[in-house]
Structure formats: structure tokens, C-alpha cells
Design an enzyme around this catalytic site. Sequence first.
Site, PDB file in Angstrom:
ATOM      1  N   TYR A   1       0.923  -1.025   0.029  1.00  0.00           N
ATOM      2  CA  TYR A   1       0.373   0.319   0.113  1.00  0.00           C
ATOM      3  C   TYR A   1       0.989   1.328  -0.145  1.00  0.00           C
ATOM      4  CZ  TYR A   1      -3.355   3.230   1.540  1.00  0.00           C
ATOM      5  OH  TYR A   1      -4.862   4.075   2.040  1.00  0.00           O
TER       6      TYR A   1
ATOM      7  N   ASP B   1       8.839   2.810   0.269  1.00  0.00           N
ATOM      8  CA  ASP B   1       8.195   3.416   0.584  1.00  0.00           C
ATOM      9  C   ASP B   1       8.574   3.601   2.514  1.00  0.00           C
ATOM     10  OD1 ASP B   1       6.127   3.947   2.163  1.00  0.00           O
ATOM     11  OD2 ASP B   1       3.585   3.448   0.235  1.00  0.00           O
TER      12      ASP B   1
ATOM     13  N   LYS C   1       3.966   8.584   9.267  1.00  0.00           N
ATOM     14  CA  LYS C   1       3.491   7.756  10.359  1.00  0.00           C
ATOM     15  C   LYS C   1       4.197   8.832  11.993  1.00  0.00           C
ATOM     16  CE  LYS C   1       0.451   4.410   8.357  1.00  0.00           C
ATOM     17  NZ  LYS C   1       0.366   3.851   7.357  1.00  0.00           N
TER      18      LYS C   1
HETATM   19  C1  LIG Z   1       0.071   4.148   5.454  1.00  0.00           C
HETATM   20  C2  LIG Z   1       1.179   4.336   4.541  1.00  0.00           C
HETATM   21  C3  LIG Z   1       0.801   4.535   3.340  1.00  0.00           C
HETATM   22  C4  LIG Z   1      -0.185   6.366   4.042  1.00  0.00           C
HETATM   23  O1  LIG Z   1       0.038   7.002   4.654  1.00  0.00           O
HETATM   24  P1  LIG Z   1      -1.234   7.896   4.740  1.00  0.00           P
HETATM   25  O2  LIG Z   1      -0.549   9.078   5.859  1.00  0.00           O
HETATM   26  O3  LIG Z   1      -2.315   7.160   5.294  1.00  0.00           O
HETATM   27  O4  LIG Z   1      -1.752   8.325   3.692  1.00  0.00           O
HETATM   28  C5  LIG Z   1       1.594   4.775   2.650  1.00  0.00           C
HETATM   29  N1  LIG Z   1       2.528   3.881   2.628  1.00  0.00           N
HETATM   30  C6  LIG Z   1       2.163   3.506   3.099  1.00  0.00           C
HETATM   31  C7  LIG Z   1       3.872   2.321   3.382  1.00  0.00           C
HETATM   32  C8  LIG Z   1       2.311   3.204   4.520  1.00  0.00           C
HETATM   33  O5  LIG Z   1       1.922   2.204   5.331  1.00  0.00           O
END
Ligand SMILES: *Cc1c(COP(=O)(O)O)cnc(C)c1O
Length: 427
Positions: free
Chosen positions: A146, A240, A268
Site C-alpha cells: 500500500y 516507501d 506516520k
Molecule cells: C500508511 C501508509 C501510507 C499512507 O499514508 P497516509 O498518511 O495514511 O496517507 C503509504 N505507504 C505506507 C507503506 C503506509 O503504511
Amino acid sequence: MSLTLTKSRALLARAEHLLPAGVNSPVRAFRSVGGDPPFIASGQGAWLQDVDGNRYVDYVLSWGPALLGHAHPEVVEAVRDAAGRGMSFGAPTGAEVEIAEAMQRFFPSLEMMRFVSSGTEACMAALRLARGATGRDTFVKFEGCYHGHADSFLVKAGSGLATFGIPDSAGVPAELAKHTLTLPYNDAAGLHALMAREGHRIAAVIVEPVTGNMGVALPSAEFRVALDAVRQHGALLILDEVMTGFRVSRGGAQQYYGMTPDLTCLAKVAGGGLPLGVYGGRAELMRHVAPLGPVYQAGTLSGNPLATAAGLATLRLLDAPGFFDRVDAATEALCVGIEDLARKAGVQVTVPRVGSMFTVFFGEHTVTNFEDAKRCDMGRFGRFHRALLEAGVYFPASGYEACFVSGAHGPAEIEHTLKAMEVALTR
Ligand SMILES: *Cc1c(COP(=O)(O)O)cnc(C)c1O
């Protein structure tokens, strides 16, 4: 059933008139585990309290950010102090410089960076930059990873081979999704083959260096070599680390595994619970970003004073000697305890973990990709989730998620959790 959720249910009934499923992000509705979600009134350290007064040890931690636990006094004070001096200016501030310098100490690969307000924005901007810098449209992602909810990322594969993307969400134009190629996670041979065939038109390969969004799966050594090799074709490697940053180690998965990305996305933990995302990497690439270069990206609240204050206070606390060793050790103790209890209860589980993230999968097999994760018993996870909630442990409301431990999870919290686990696993 000891849990009273009277006030939460009343709020949910009101919320459902106004918000889709009563929530502002789908997983919060508890649809995949059943039951109704508690509405949270407050959090303190490792604990959550809901509006009915039930208390839970929290392993969701806002889906990652609360690495210090909830409402850490020094972070609260920093935010309070910043708020008193004005909440947003849309002009440069000293705090942005300070937090950029701090970020670079944690992630030396961030030669230059830009702050945004979410992980979604960080990934979206990194992809646009990769496309702008390479002049190529196509990119590669992995099934079950994701990268936020931008259109191009909401795509999965139809088969084990690389396929042209089919949108995973209504509202994503097929014309756009066709630029997203997908492969199974950990498919090193598939990635080598795809790059040999299509490498000349691939702008970037984006990956969760340890997956969290299909549950925790670790990258094999061969997979990491294949990721590194995509640069031979002029494609960029985007790590990511929105979830793994500060989680897998102080410097994320790139430090833990010794990976060198072209671009990195963070969010995060970076914002300590306020909306703060970052994308950055090689300075030569970042100079393509406006106003230095032609890749446009902007934000009214980017580098917001409250978010930078919370982020800076958080990074300062993470620098406390031994912080990461302590939280990693607590995670290890918990996971070993879960495995022992499961063995005694005759329940098959695997508990992959790294740093302070882990997943409890109901299955015997090692989870290396999304297909493996889907073979786990998610019905069983749902019952496990409800039993934990009743015993005062708040787990993610999906078996395809990572759980997190914070610096506030001490021996008492771990013991409380293992007692709850024993009940949940024997049930
Ligand atoms: C949570 C997450 C996102 C998206 O971040 P948001 O702040 O919810 O938009 C993107 N990549 C990874 C790996 C994530 O865990």
C-alpha cells in the site's frame, strides 16, 4: 462478553447518518472482524480508553505513528507551545530547517527533502518526481503493498506474471492504471525478467521494504538485490518507509538492510501523531521539484508549525540512548510469548517481526507475499480480535495489518497482553 459498548454504539448510530459506515477511514469500521468499534475518548502511554470507560493496551498506535505511546508529555508540551505562537503561516519557519536536519541524521539518504501532510502525498509526489525526472510514465509496485490512496497506486495484479494494472478501486481510470505494473512481493526472478523486458520505459520501482499493509513480510536477500539492480535500467528505486521508518530500526529498513534508495517516503512516526509526510533523496533528483525544477508539488499546510513541532519533539525523544533496543526487546518478548501460548493451545500461528512491528498470522506457512497472507485463516483472526478486545487488548481490525509496540509498552503491559492472548488463543 464483558465489554460494554453502549455509548460507542450510540455514537456509531449517529455517525452512520453522516459518515460512510460512521468512519473516516475504512478499516476503523471493523467490517472485516465483525462487532462494533469502540469510540476512543483518550490515550495515555500504551493505553486507550473508550467512551464507555473500557481500557485497552494499544497495538494499533494510530496505525503506526505513536512510537512513543499516546500523549507523551514532551510532545504535548511542544505542540501546545507551537500552537500559542500561531498554527499556520504559509511561510518558511526555523522549525522546518531543524526538522529537516534531524530527519537527515536518521536517514542520511535524504540529501534533500520536502515536507507534505500525509504518506499518501509523499508517495504521490515521489512518483510524480520519478516520472518527471526520467521522462517515463510506467512504474512497478508489488501486490499487497500500500502506498496511499492516490489513483496510480490503487492497482493490483491479475496473475503471478507482471500484468497491466487493473484498478482496485472504482473511480480509477483504466487509462491511468495501465501505467502501473505489478509483481508478487519477493519475486526477484520476476523483477529481473520484467526489467530486462520493459526496463527502458520504467520510471521507478516502489516498494515497502518490509511489508506492513498485508501483514509483516520480510524481503529476501535475492529480492533486495533485484530491487537494487533496477537502477541499471535507468529506473529509480523508491523505498516507501511510511510505516517502516523509525520502526524497523532508527534509520528504517534502509539502515537495517543496508539498502540505498534514490527516493524515500516517510510519514506516520515522522509527525509524532500530527499530519506530516516527507519525500526526499538524492539532491540531483530533488532539484527537479518546483520552484527549482518543473515537477510541481505544493501544500497550504506543508511544514505546518504544529506538525513540525510534534515531529521534532518525537525525533528528539527517539535519540534517547537505548530507545530502539528497549522497544525492540519488548516486541521480541511479546512475540515469543505469543508463539509459546499458541503452541500450548495447539493453535498454528506464525509471528513475523522486525524492530517494533509484527503480525500474528493464523497459518503454519511463512508469509512471503500477498498470496501467502491470503491463505491464513482470517475467520479465526476475527474471533481472536474480538476475544482480545474483550480482554482489554486493542489489535488492528484486520488480519492483513502490522501491530506496533511503543516505548510506553513496559513489562506490565506485556504481561496484561499475554494473559489476554492466553484466553483468546484457548477459546
Ligand atoms: C500508511 C501508509 C501510507 C499512507 O499514508 P497516509 O498518511 O495514511 O496517507 C503509504 N505507504 C505506507 C507503506 C503506509 O503504511
